[in-house]
Write a protein that holds these residues in place. Structure first.
Motif, PDB file in Angstrom:
ATOM      1  N   MET A   1      54.048   6.738  25.297  1.00 57.10           N
ATOM      2  CA  MET A   1      52.861   6.192  25.926  1.00 57.10           C
ATOM      3  C   MET A   1      52.810   6.583  27.389  1.00 57.10           C
ATOM      4  SD  MET A   1      51.928   2.374  24.908  1.00 57.10           S
ATOM      5  CE  MET A   1      50.817   2.108  23.592  1.00 57.10           C
ATOM      6  N   LYS A   2      51.607   6.925  27.842  1.00 52.77           N
ATOM      7  CA  LYS A   2      51.416   7.351  29.222  1.00 52.77           C
ATOM      8  C   LYS A   2      50.666   6.290  30.008  1.00 52.77           C
ATOM      9  CE  LYS A   2      49.509  11.449  28.318  1.00 52.77           C
ATOM     10  NZ  LYS A   2      48.971  12.790  28.542  1.00 52.77           N
ATOM     11  N   TYR A   3      51.079   6.132  31.270  1.00 52.28           N
ATOM     12  CA  TYR A   3      50.434   5.199  32.197  1.00 52.28           C
ATOM     13  C   TYR A   3      50.211   5.910  33.524  1.00 52.28           C
ATOM     14  CZ  TYR A   3      51.529   1.568  28.881  1.00 52.28           C
ATOM     15  OH  TYR A   3      51.589   0.819  27.732  1.00 52.28           O
ATOM     16  N   LEU A   4      49.159   5.496  34.201  1.00 49.74           N
ATOM     17  CA  LEU A   4      48.875   5.991  35.541  1.00 49.74           C
ATOM     18  C   LEU A   4      48.852   4.787  36.478  1.00 49.74           C
ATOM     19  CD1 LEU A   4      48.063   8.320  37.443  1.00 49.74           C
ATOM     20  CD2 LEU A   4      45.673   7.848  36.855  1.00 49.74           C
ATOM     21  N   VAL A   5      49.767   4.775  37.429  1.00 42.87           N
ATOM     22  CA  VAL A   5      49.829   3.699  38.415  1.00 42.87           C
ATOM     23  C   VAL A   5      49.446   4.300  39.755  1.00 42.87           C
ATOM     24  CG1 VAL A   5      51.255   1.950  39.526  1.00 42.87           C
ATOM     25  CG2 VAL A   5      51.633   2.513  37.103  1.00 42.87           C
ATOM     26  N   ALA A   6      48.357   3.791  40.323  1.00 48.53           N
ATOM     27  CA  ALA A   6      47.827   4.311  41.579  1.00 48.53           C
ATOM     28  C   ALA A   6      47.993   3.266  42.675  1.00 48.53           C
ATOM     29  CB  ALA A   6      46.350   4.666  41.419  1.00 48.53           C
ATOM     30  N   GLY A   7      48.707   3.628  43.707  1.00 49.51           N
ATOM     31  CA  GLY A   7      48.829   2.766  44.875  1.00 49.51           C
ATOM     32  C   GLY A   7      47.842   3.226  45.922  1.00 49.51           C
ATOM     33  N   LEU A   8      47.011   2.309  46.393  1.00 43.03           N
ATOM     34  CA  LEU A   8      45.990   2.696  47.371  1.00 43.03           C
ATOM     35  C   LEU A   8      46.522   2.584  48.793  1.00 43.03           C
ATOM     36  CD1 LEU A   8      42.660   1.231  45.960  1.00 43.03           C
ATOM     37  CD2 LEU A   8      43.902   3.313  45.332  1.00 43.03           C
ATOM     38  N   GLY A   9      46.021   3.472  49.636  1.00 36.17           N
ATOM     39  CA  GLY A   9      46.400   3.494  51.040  1.00 36.17           C
ATOM     40  C   GLY A   9      45.706   4.634  51.743  1.00 36.17           C
ATOM     41  N   ASN A  10      46.076   4.840  52.993  1.00 39.19           N
ATOM     42  CA  ASN A  10      45.554   5.946  53.793  1.00 39.19           C
ATOM     43  C   ASN A  10      46.700   6.857  54.187  1.00 39.19           C
ATOM     44  OD1 ASN A  10      42.700   5.444  54.084  1.00 39.19           O
ATOM     45  ND2 ASN A  10      43.243   3.671  55.331  1.00 39.19           N
ATOM     46  N   ILE A  11      46.428   8.155  54.171  1.00 39.04           N
ATOM     47  CA  ILE A  11      47.438   9.119  54.584  1.00 39.04           C
ATOM     48  C   ILE A  11      47.513   9.150  56.105  1.00 39.04           C
ATOM     49  CG2 ILE A  11      47.319  10.545  52.510  1.00 39.04           C
ATOM     50  CD1 ILE A  11      45.486  12.465  54.057  1.00 39.04           C
ATOM     51  N   GLY A  12      48.668   9.520  56.605  1.00 38.28           N
ATOM     52  CA  GLY A  12      48.845   9.648  58.051  1.00 38.28           C
ATOM     53  C   GLY A  12      49.846   8.634  58.572  1.00 38.28           C
ATOM     54  N   ILE A  13      50.636   9.073  59.510  1.00 38.11           N
ATOM     55  CA  ILE A  13      51.705   8.252  60.067  1.00 38.11           C
ATOM     56  C   ILE A  13      51.158   6.980  60.719  1.00 38.11           C
ATOM     57  CG2 ILE A  13      51.821   9.410  62.323  1.00 38.11           C
ATOM     58  CD1 ILE A  13      54.918   8.473  60.326  1.00 38.11           C
TER      59      ILE A  13
END
Length: 186
Positions: A1-13
């Motif tokens: 079984m496949k799952y996609l877990v997406a963590g949201l955020g913004n790129i950049g230090i």
């Protein structure tokens, strides 16, 4: 079984340790615990782990928060993951710091990342894990608040709260959303 877990955020230090990046922080901790690392890929940094017979794809969109749907839509189709096997980790100002709440679906509640996901994936019917960041900000200063760093006390508590979020991710992938909500929701 496949799952996609997406963590949201913004790129950049400059965004790295902000409340708005809690999705990225949780997935970074999860990847570290499983001795894997993220590689830059199309619209997202991506890592893969195996857990109890599940193939779990982790993504951190590189599209910035307000365009997160572009990355999620692409990877759902590319990996052929059914939408019910998608889990989005997102900051939530309506919850006290560290409270965690999983939902099978729901509105964006004004969160621009979730609004974009709704627009590009075709609705509100996707699971999400809301990570409480609190609402200790003056009226009209919400954006400044979520883009600010955690307090010293919150930083001290963060590892324990992120570990609970990781437990919830694994429960979602193995026991399902209903059992996970019943067992873990604050």
């Amino acid at each position: 079984m496949k799952y996609l877990v997406a963590g949201l955020g913004n790129i950049g230090i400059e965004y790295e340790l902000t409340r708005h990046n809690i999705g990225f922080l949780v997935l970074d901790r999860l990847a570290d615990e499983h001795n894997t690392s993220f590689e830059h890929n199309r619209y997202a940094d991506k890592a893969d782990i195996k857990y109890k017979g599940r193939h779990i794809h982790l993504i951190k969109p590189t599209t910035f928060m307000n365009l997160s749907g572009k990355a999620l839509n692409y990877w759902l189709k590319e990996l052929k993951v059914p939408k019910e096997n998608l889990l989005v980790i997102v900051d939530e100002i309506a919850l006290p710091f560290g409270n965690l709440r999983m939902r099978a679906k729901g509105s964006s509640a004004g969160h621009n990342g979730l609004k974009n996901i709704e627009q590009l994936t075709g609705g509100q019917d996707y699971p999400r894990l809301k990570f409480g960041v609190g609402d200790d900000f003056p009226r009209g200063r919400q954006a400044d608040y979520v883009l600010s760093n955690f307090t010293k006390h919150e930083f001290e508590e963060l590892p324990f709260k992120m570990d609970k979020a990781i437990e919830m991710i694994f429960s979602f992938c193995t026991a399902g959303i209903e059992r996970t909500m019943g067992q873990f929701n604050d």
